[in-house]
Design a protein around this motif. Structure first.
Motif, mmCIF file in Angstrom:
data_model
loop_
_atom_site.group_PDB
_atom_site.id
_atom_site.type_symbol
_atom_site.label_atom_id
_atom_site.label_comp_id
_atom_site.label_asym_id
_atom_site.label_seq_id
_atom_site.Cartn_x
_atom_site.Cartn_y
_atom_site.Cartn_z
ATOM 1 N N LEU A 84 0.823 -1.217 0.000
ATOM 2 C CA LEU A 84 0.000 0.000 0.000
ATOM 3 C C LEU A 84 0.849 1.256 0.000
ATOM 4 O O LEU A 84 0.510 2.250 -0.669
ATOM 5 C CB LEU A 84 -0.930 -0.011 1.219
ATOM 6 N N ASP A 85 1.965 1.252 0.723
ATOM 7 C CA ASP A 85 2.864 2.412 0.712
ATOM 8 C C ASP A 85 3.385 2.686 -0.694
ATOM 9 O O ASP A 85 3.449 3.842 -1.139
ATOM 10 C CB ASP A 85 4.026 2.180 1.670
ATOM 11 N N HIS A 86 3.771 1.635 -1.412
ATOM 12 C CA HIS A 86 4.293 1.818 -2.763
ATOM 13 C C HIS A 86 3.198 2.222 -3.742
ATOM 14 O O HIS A 86 3.458 2.986 -4.677
ATOM 15 C CB HIS A 86 4.982 0.529 -3.234
ATOM 16 N N LEU A 87 1.986 1.734 -3.539
ATOM 17 C CA LEU A 87 0.883 2.185 -4.379
ATOM 18 C C LEU A 87 0.588 3.660 -4.135
ATOM 19 O O LEU A 87 0.269 4.411 -5.076
ATOM 20 C CB LEU A 87 -0.363 1.340 -4.100
ATOM 21 N N GLY A 88 0.689 4.092 -2.873
ATOM 22 C CA GLY A 88 0.520 5.515 -2.586
ATOM 23 C C GLY A 88 1.594 6.356 -3.267
ATOM 24 O O GLY A 88 1.304 7.447 -3.776
ATOM 25 N N ALA A 89 2.831 5.850 -3.290
ATOM 26 C CA ALA A 89 3.900 6.569 -3.992
ATOM 27 C C ALA A 89 3.593 6.674 -5.480
ATOM 28 O O ALA A 89 3.854 7.709 -6.110
ATOM 29 C CB ALA A 89 5.238 5.862 -3.761
#
Length: 444
Positions: A310-315
């Protein structure tokens, strides 16, 4: 043409044997050059002559035999380690991520170095002759074999480090995120794209007989063809879709050129047994989502991996924020020549969050991180229509949490994080409303 070339280069990357084969061929050529240079070498007094092999025929054969036998043995070990890593990665992160391991140039080059050194030593070994056979010892070649043996030692050390990092889930997620970032840069632009909200008029359906995933489409060539024949084409599929034989994939406005349009569309579409990332923005998204969904399965139950995804999708959402997705029409001389299906912002967010939310229905930690990621994306995103899509996904996360989370503390935390998101959206709306009269006064 560029889309076709990108698709061809991507297909070459799937060939695990290509780089090792090129390195083996280089080893054969290098051994031939060493044998050729042996008769023309001048071993005079310079300092470097002490580094050249100066032994006899028996020593040369023993040394080359040792290099050949050891390197082919290590090559088998390298291949075994690679297969074991692939098996572990397939069980932990999903079989579709095996593509990233087989495309890894480091694994291919490491295997190629060992095989190339084996072939180099073997080709030199056949040229060594004793005094009874005509006395030939490739001193330069044997010295090169020693250097290649040292290179193999360093490669083996690097390979162990590389394969150990390669099966680390955080590193794999980061690598897939890099692919997604590259796709965002390649398939989006800073300039506004041409789009039309009006649905295209129905035309004569065009079908092809081949089945498979649509990998690339030469949109520009299709638009040029349509303009040349004074008609319009409508693509009913986009890269990443699976093509069924006989199912219409396009429509042409002029039924008189339907046969020619079928030939042109078949030529412009590249179809394969698996999807490709060349024109499919959701390809890397699906790979990241698969890691998260597998981590959330009951057999693994790893919410930490899901939150990392999820963190990388937010990025990725923050990278998309200042850019424009591809438009759904292509113009020629001011007239729409091609209607096409494209990935819009709503579809991109759906691909990112739907499956994760559905599989994390009972995990308060993952749903809270999902809302936090959406809140951070909202701080960067300036377009109201995109903000509404992000808020919608936060509402969906809250709704599924209210029906599935049994822990009252976890549900309370989820409610508070959603309240923080809505409060930040309200503050932004108030600021925009406050600045609106000032902007209007400035325009007047």
């Amino acid at each position: 043409m560029m889309h076709r070339l990108r698709g061809a280069f991507e297909s070459l990357g799937d060939l695990f044997w290509l780089r090792p084969a090129c390195i083996v061929a280089a080893g054969i050529i290098l051994s031939a050059l060493a044998i050729w240079a042996e008769g023309r070498a001048n071993f005079g007094p310079p300092w470097w002559t002490g580094w050249i092999y100066s032994g006899g025929e028996a020593g040369a054969r023993a040394l080359l035999g040792a290099v050949a036998s050891s390197t082919i043995g290590v090559a088998g070990t390298v291949f075994s380690i690679t297969v074991a890593a692939l098996s572990l990665a397939s069980g932990q992160m999903g079989p579709r991520l095996l593509r990233n391991f087989t495309r890894d140039g480091g694994n291919q080059v490491a295997l190629g170095i060992f095989l190339g050194t084996f072939v180099y030593a073997l080709m030199l070994l056949r040229s060594v002759r004793s005094a009874d056979e005509g006395a030939f010892i490739p001193h330069l070649g044997v010295s090169g074999a020693l250097l290649l043996a040292l290179l193999c030692v360093g490669t083996l050390i690097w390979f162990v480090h590389h394969i150990a990092n390669g099966i680390n889930v955080n590193i794999v997620i980061d690598l897939v995120h890099r692919d997604l970032s590259d796709a965002i840069l390649a398939l989006t632009s800073e300039k506004p794209a041409m789009s039309s909200p009006a649905a295209p008029l129905a035309g004569t359906p065009i079908a092809i007989s081949k089945a498979g995933y649509l990998r690339t489409v030469d949109d520009e060539a299709l638009a040029d063809w349509a303009a040349k024949h004074q008609t319009a084409l409508t693509l009913l599929v986009r890269p990443g879709d699976y093509i069924l034989p006989g199912l219409p994939i396009a429509e042409v406005a002029d039924p008189g050129v339907a046969s020619a349009a079928q030939i042109e569309i078949a030529s412009a579409c590249s179809i394969g047994s698996r999807p490709a990332a060349a024109q499919d923005l959701e390809f890397a998204v699906r790979q990241l989502v698969e890691v998260a969904v597998r981590a959330l399965s009951p057999g693994i139950n790893d919410p930490f991996t899901a939150t990392a995804v999820l963190d990388h999708l937010g990025a990725a959402l923050t990278e998309v924020a200042p850019r424009n997705l591809a438009g759904n029409v292509l113009l020629r001389d001011g007239t729409v020549a091609l209607h096409r299906k494209v990935t819009d912002y709503a579809g991109l967010c759906d691909a990112m969050f739907h499956m994760i939310r559905q599989n994390a229905a009972s995990s308060a930690a993952v749903l809270i991180r999902l809302i936090d990621v959406l809140q951070k994306a909202l701080q960067v995103e300036k377009r109201p229509e995109r903000q509404a899509i992000l808020v919608r996904h936060a509402q969906l996360a809250l709704a599924v949490g209210r029906t599935s989370i049994t822990d009252p503390v976890g549900l309370s935390d989820l409610e508070s994080h959603f309240a923080a998101l809505t409060a930040s959206v309200a503050r932004r709306d108030d600021q925009q409303t406050a600045h609106l009269p000032q902007r209007m006064a400035g325009e007047l």
